[in-house]
Write a protein that holds these residues in place. Structure first.
Motif, PDB file in Angstrom:
ATOM      1  N   SER A  58     -19.136  48.160  52.334  1.00 53.50           N
ATOM      2  CA  SER A  58     -20.486  47.511  53.438  1.00 53.50           C
ATOM      3  C   SER A  58     -21.385  46.630  52.591  1.00 53.50           C
ATOM      4  CB  SER A  58     -21.132  48.726  54.112  1.00 53.50           C
ATOM      5  OG  SER A  58     -21.455  49.832  53.069  1.00 53.50           O
ATOM      6  N   TYR A  59     -21.548  46.820  51.446  1.00 53.93           N
ATOM      7  CA  TYR A  59     -22.366  45.739  50.576  1.00 53.93           C
ATOM      8  C   TYR A  59     -21.837  46.061  49.229  1.00 53.93           C
ATOM      9  CZ  TYR A  59     -24.024  50.949  49.261  1.00 53.93           C
ATOM     10  OH  TYR A  59     -24.250  52.071  48.796  1.00 53.93           O
ATOM     11  N   SER A  60     -22.299  44.793  48.650  1.00 53.42           N
ATOM     12  CA  SER A  60     -21.720  44.556  47.412  1.00 53.42           C
ATOM     13  C   SER A  60     -21.856  45.638  46.323  1.00 53.42           C
ATOM     14  CB  SER A  60     -22.279  43.253  46.791  1.00 53.42           C
ATOM     15  OG  SER A  60     -21.691  42.939  45.525  1.00 53.42           O
ATOM     16  N   TYR A  61     -20.868  46.182  45.545  1.00 50.58           N
ATOM     17  CA  TYR A  61     -21.015  47.261  44.695  1.00 50.58           C
ATOM     18  C   TYR A  61     -19.706  47.362  43.774  1.00 50.58           C
ATOM     19  CZ  TYR A  61     -20.663  52.346  43.474  1.00 50.58           C
ATOM     20  OH  TYR A  61     -20.694  53.566  42.846  1.00 50.58           O
TER      21      TYR A  61
ATOM     22  N   TRP B 250     -12.241  45.087  47.791  1.00 46.56           N
ATOM     23  CA  TRP B 250     -11.067  45.495  46.579  1.00 46.56           C
ATOM     24  C   TRP B 250     -10.004  45.846  46.742  1.00 46.56           C
ATOM     25  CZ3 TRP B 250     -13.729  46.324  41.328  1.00 46.56           C
ATOM     26  CH2 TRP B 250     -15.036  45.578  41.539  1.00 46.56           C
ATOM     27  N   THR B 251      -8.940  45.395  46.134  1.00 46.38           N
ATOM     28  CA  THR B 251      -7.663  45.744  46.219  1.00 46.38           C
ATOM     29  C   THR B 251      -6.834  46.031  44.944  1.00 46.38           C
ATOM     30  OG1 THR B 251      -7.259  43.813  47.929  1.00 46.38           O
ATOM     31  CG2 THR B 251      -5.155  44.619  47.160  1.00 46.38           C
ATOM     32  N   PHE B 252      -6.242  47.105  44.799  1.00 44.04           N
ATOM     33  CA  PHE B 252      -5.914  47.686  43.695  1.00 44.04           C
ATOM     34  C   PHE B 252      -4.166  47.949  43.779  1.00 44.04           C
ATOM     35  CE2 PHE B 252     -10.273  49.251  43.892  1.00 44.04           C
ATOM     36  CZ  PHE B 252     -10.337  49.271  42.303  1.00 44.04           C
ATOM     37  N   HIS B 253      -3.560  47.359  42.809  1.00 41.14           N
ATOM     38  CA  HIS B 253      -2.173  47.388  42.555  1.00 41.14           C
ATOM     39  C   HIS B 253      -1.481  48.616  41.753  1.00 41.14           C
ATOM     40  CE1 HIS B 253      -2.475  43.436  44.658  1.00 41.14           C
ATOM     41  NE2 HIS B 253      -3.434  43.132  43.504  1.00 41.14           N
TER      42      HIS B 253
ATOM     43  N   VAL C 167     -10.874  41.511  43.386  1.00 40.42           N
ATOM     44  CA  VAL C 167     -12.248  41.256  44.074  1.00 40.42           C
ATOM     45  C   VAL C 167     -12.392  40.257  44.801  1.00 40.42           C
ATOM     46  CG1 VAL C 167     -14.558  42.080  43.986  1.00 40.42           C
ATOM     47  CG2 VAL C 167     -12.876  42.921  42.155  1.00 40.42           C
ATOM     48  N   SER C 168     -12.490  40.288  46.062  1.00 43.81           N
ATOM     49  CA  SER C 168     -13.163  38.998  46.917  1.00 43.81           C
ATOM     50  C   SER C 168     -14.313  38.393  46.196  1.00 43.81           C
ATOM     51  CB  SER C 168     -13.141  39.396  48.346  1.00 43.81           C
ATOM     52  OG  SER C 168     -14.241  40.227  48.382  1.00 43.81           O
ATOM     53  N   GLU C 169     -14.584  37.105  46.760  1.00 35.87           N
ATOM     54  CA  GLU C 169     -15.604  36.337  46.046  1.00 35.87           C
ATOM     55  C   GLU C 169     -17.035  37.077  46.508  1.00 35.87           C
ATOM     56  OE1 GLU C 169     -16.472  32.239  46.244  1.00 35.87           O
ATOM     57  OE2 GLU C 169     -14.427  31.820  45.973  1.00 35.87           O
TER      58      GLU C 169
END
Length: 525
Positions: free
Chosen positions: A156-159, A100-103, A93-95
């Protein structure tokens, strides 16, 4: 709800018809030498529908196939209160919380032999966006395939996207869908990655699953004693469900009727599991129908609720009165309890509010529909009927099939009260979103408030890194609820399940779908 072709319809498949034919059960190690080669069978007796639309991304509740046949990137383990990597091994998760990146897990094969990859996830995600879980992904601005084993979401917004990903989508084989179309989800066609495959479906009565021999988790060690065949059988009536367990016709059952817990606890062949949850019976007041369109009348109805009797009598003590959107197994519950307190009956206040309405002496009849498969809910409404009579209000209670109730709730309520059991989610924000967000399919009240929508968005945005702020926002929502009273949460019901002592079972892992951990069910002998 949606059918497997993506066309929307408002029927949620629920409890339907009673049990059909009993199945003989072969247990490993039992019988004579002639039993060699017989398949071991475990039967799960459930009060829910055992067979429904088979496309997992186009239905709301998949009691038979969720987690057993189809899997998600991440699973929420209710028993451990944690997110568990499943088809994803990790995520970043970016700061700012917007990326969000899933491997994905390497080496996973679908039941048809094809390989799990990011394109399969993207296809499943796109299908899910036409289904009833889509509202959980409104924060997603875009989703892209980064490489064959990586997907990335831009918000588009933090979630807390992990919350949504733990609900959907279930990843399906694009190879199977390309070859078979809608038939990919039918018995024998093997479009999932899960430990079991669909073998047969008997409408809503029974679904039969068989072991997936190539399951990525493997079948070594204790898993070697897992059942070859898993039968999920809908047994709507509580008494036959209990009898089937004690006679070993079923080896696992949920829910256990509250009135049978002590008896089963005294049976040395049965193990009973009691788990705290945020599952509760909820009364939705129809704000567009007299007399529940009057907030003072709704306040009177709230204070008339015999909360403690509902816990002690309707639930036989296996519940606690509700306090707000934060459940007893959620972070922030103690703070909510201190600020809001537990709901309690107060007939004097009920009369004060009733005096402000057109019916100061009662002399009015209101009607209620309640899920006929939830005995505690029906008993709660009968207790409520007695309490309202003290105010001169007549309550007509009509138990109905959950299908009918959901159809009415989604198309526009025609009764003053809809009483159903709502599943416990991973956090209070999810509960608020499901109950009262303006776009939620399960807001059956007709009441909306822009501030509630804002609270949902704001709380989701801070709950991961600033959980105390999310709690404060939920407490604000609790106060809005108390001021407007579009619904009343009655009691947090404990999850009651039971199993044969001959199987490894640790309780319900998934409180939304009321499912056991199928992969970790095995015979001890």
């Amino acid at each position: 709800m949606f059918d497997r072709r993506g066309k929307r319809f408002v029927k949620i498949v629920g409890v339907a018809v009673v049990m059909a034919v009993l199945l003989a059960v072969w247990l490993p190690g039992c019988g004579d030498d002639g039993d060699e080669g017989k398949q071991s069978v475990l039967v799960f007796g459930t009060g829910m529908s055992a067979g429904e639309g088979l496309n997992p991304n186009m239905i709301q509740f998949s009691f038979a196939t969720a987690n057993a046949v189809y899997e998600k990137l991440v699973t929420y383990d209710n028993a451990k209160a944690e997110y568990v990597p499943t088809l994803a091994t990790s995520w970043d998760v970016s700061e700012d919380g917007l990326t969000w990146t899933f491997h994905l897990r390497e080496g996973v094969k679908f039941q048809d032999g094809s390989d799990l990859n990011a394109d399969c996830f993207k296809y499943s995600y796109d299908v899910m966006l036409n289904g009833p879980q889509a509202y959980k992904f409104t924060a997603v601005e875009s989703m892209e395939v980064v490489d064959p084993m990586t997907v990335r979401f831009q918000l588009s917004y933090s979630y807390p996207l992990i919350y949504a990903i733990s609900h959907a989508p279930f990843v399906v084989s694009t190879t199977a869908v390309d070859k078979l179309g809608d038939q990919a989800y039918e018995p024998g066609n093997r479009a999932g990655t899960g430990p079991y495959m669909v073998k047969a479906v008997n409408t809503t009565v029974e679904t039969t699953l068989e072991r997936n021999p190539t399951y990525w988790g493997g079948w070594e060690g204790d898993h070697a004693n897992a059942p070859d065949i898993l039968v999920i059988r809908m047994i709507q009536e509580a008494a036959p469900r209990v009898q089937n367990l004690t006679q070993n016709v079923v080896q696992l059952m949920h829910p256990v009727p509250e009135t049978d817990v002590k008896t089963l606890q005294g049976n040395d062949k049965v193990q009973v599991h009691i788990q705290d949850t945020a599952t509760c019976n909820v009364m939705h007041f129809n704000v567009n129908m007299e007399p529940t369109d009057d907030v003072n009348f709704r306040q009177a109805l709230y204070y008339a609720v015999p909360f403690q009797d509902i816990v002690d009598i309707a639930h036989s003590g296996f519940a606690i009165p509700c306090s707000g959107f934060i459940g007893p197994n959620h972070y922030g519950y103690d703070k909510q309890l201190a600020e809001i307190g537990m709901h309690a009956q107060d007939l004097d206040k009920a009369r004060e509010y009733l005096a402000k309405t057109k019916y100061p002496d009662g002399d009015v009849t209101i009607n209620c529909i309640v899920d006929n498969a939830q005995a505690a809910g029906t008993r709660s409404m009968e207790l409520y009927k007695t309490a309202l009579a003290e105010l001169g209000i007549t309550l007509e209670v009509q138990p109905l099939d959950i299908n009918v109730i959901f159809e009415e709730g989604m198309s526009g309520p025609k009764h003053n009260i809809i009483c159903i059991s709502k599943p416990g989610l991973a956090d209070g924000v999810g509960t608020l979103e499901m109950d009262l967000q303006s776009q939620s399919l399960y807001n059956f009240t007709g009441w909306t408030d822009p501030r509630i929508d804002e609270i949902v968005a704001e709380a989701f945005g801070v709950m991961t890194k600033e959980p105390d702020k999310a709690v404060d926002l939920l407490l604000e929502a609790d106060h809005i609820l108390m001021d407007n009273m579009p619904e009343v949460q009655l009691a947090y019901a404990q999850s009651l399940s039971a199993a044969s002592v001959d199987i490894n079972y640790t309780g319900m892992i998934d409180q939304q779908f009321m499912l056991p951990d199928y992969y970790n069910l095995w015979f001890k002998k």
